[in-house]
Design an enzyme around this catalytic site. Structure first.
Site, short mmCIF file in Angstrom:
data_model
loop_
_atom_site.label_atom_id
_atom_site.label_comp_id
_atom_site.label_asym_id
_atom_site.label_seq_id
_atom_site.Cartn_x
_atom_site.Cartn_y
_atom_site.Cartn_z
N ASP A 58 1.35 -35.87 36.09
CA ASP A 58 0.86 -36.60 37.27
C ASP A 58 -0.62 -36.86 37.03
OD1 ASP A 58 0.58 -37.72 39.85
OD2 ASP A 58 1.97 -36.27 40.73
N GLU A 65 7.72 -38.94 45.70
CA GLU A 65 6.78 -37.82 45.53
C GLU A 65 5.69 -37.86 46.59
OE1 GLU A 65 3.12 -35.76 44.15
OE2 GLU A 65 3.40 -37.88 44.62
N HIS A 91 -5.69 -43.08 45.19
CA HIS A 91 -5.18 -43.70 46.43
C HIS A 91 -6.05 -44.85 46.92
CE1 HIS A 91 -2.09 -40.44 47.76
NE2 HIS A 91 -2.08 -40.65 46.45
#
Length: 363
Positions: free
Chosen positions: A240, A217, A327
């Site tokens: 998600d 993804e 992230h």
């Protein structure tokens, strides 16, 4: 379903083990094996594909097919260039953040096993304070303790080796889960928990349920693109992560207001089928599940887009888990949100009928 704790010790032990296991984009299969082993008691069969997407199936003979989906890969780095004095420069594998790299430990994956390294950075004493350089892709580098390129190669490190961070699962203030790769192994975990609850509560679905853990993804929804062509679903509910926008340096005027602990986030976007989304909202309200809303200008940036625009159009919706520090190696979520996403997907499935089209042109 009663408002009791959904997560138990067995599920949390699996979640921790699953998060700690590295599954960089393109190298997801060991994590998929862990996931399939956990899911096995709750499904009838499995589908896997060439690139590593895994699907647990309930009622595989049913013609009407519903997908619930998360993605299994995490951001990482590739070895791109090895200098003569044994330092390593990298390129991204997914949206890896160059600004968090300096002074981080890394694992370089080789055929001979894991090689430890660090992202080095010049000491504060040696830097020119009047023109300090920020970390950038062309100045961050990895040191694995080798004196030259030959020693790097002797350790089994070569161009193309994938690199992950070793940071592992921790609990912050009792109910916050912190780890790298919560984006989006939390999704794979939550859809597996939905399957567990269906099994434990002896719920019989009138359709085939495809519990899907897609690969790749982070580099463009590629695993979802592949598996939706294989499954050809009628409905897809994707989960998600999305941003908690309440921490410093985030502009709510552009990012909206969503926060951890306030419930699942339901998206409005062209790829989100309106009647399916309304079914999810009605389900949340009926079951007193807290929720938040967010809007996406064009694409959702999630596997929702891949499912929605496949096979001539698949009724698709997105239920997101709010997360801080996406992230980075300290991605942070709230336990209550995890339970409420699971609860919302579970209850929504019980409200979907065999053969529903969700057509705008039918009453």
């Amino acid at each position: 379903m009663a408002k009791k704790n959904i997560l138990n010790k067995k599920s949390l032990d699996f979640f921790e083990k699953y998060l700690n296991n590295p599954s960089p984009t393109g190298y997801e299969w060991e994590g998929q094996k862990l996931w399939m082993n956990y899911l096995k008691p709750y499904v009838d069969t499995f589908i896997t594909d060439t690139y590593g997407t895994a699907v647990g199936v309930i009622n595989p003979e049913a013609k009407y097919k519903v997908v619930i989906e998360g993605h299994s890969d995490e951001i990482s780095w590739y070895v791109n260039y090895i200098t003569d004095n044994g330092l390593i420069y990298v390129i991204r594998n997914g949206g890896s953040d160059h600004q968090i790299a300096p002074s981080k430990w890394v694992n370089v994956h080789t055929k001979n096993g894991m090689v430890k390294g660090v992202f080095g950075w010049p000491a504060i004493h040696t830097r020119d304070k009047s023109k300090e350089e920020a970390p950038k892709l062309d100045n961050i580098f990895i040191d694995i303790g080798a004196k030259d390129k030959k020693e790097v190669e002797k350790l089994g490190v070569h161009v193309g080796c994938v690199i992950t961070y070793p940071d592992e699962f921790q609990v912050l203030n009792k109910d916050k889960f912190v780890c790298r790769a919560i984006d989006n192994r939390a999704g794979g975990f939550m859809v597996a928990e939905v399957a567990r609850l269906l099994h434990e509560n002896k719920k019989k679905l009138p359709f085939g349920l495809y519990i899907t853990n897609s690969v790749q993804e982070e580099i463009g929804l590629r695993g979802a693109e592949m598996i939706t062509q294989r499954i050809k679903p009628n409905v897809a509910i994707i989960t998600d992560v999305c941003h908690d926008t309440t921490t410093p340096m985030i502009e709510k005027k552009t990012q909206g207001h969503t926060e951890i602990g306030a419930g699942p986030v339901i998206s409005y976007a062209p790829a989100v089928q309106n009647k399916l989304r309304e079914r999810i909202l009605e389900t949340a309200e009926k079951n007193k599940i807290p929720f938040q809303r967010m809007a996406a200008s064009r694409a959702t940036g999630t596997d929702t887009d891949a499912f929605a625009y496949s096979n001539g159009g698949v009724a698709s919706a997105l239920i997101s888990l709010p997360l801080r520090y996406m992230h980075t190696t300290v991605e942070t979520i709230h336990r209550d949100d995890v339970e409420n996403v699971i609860r919302l997907i579970y209850e929504t499935l019980l409200n979907i009928k065999d053969g529903e089209t969700f057509s705008y042109f039918e009453d």
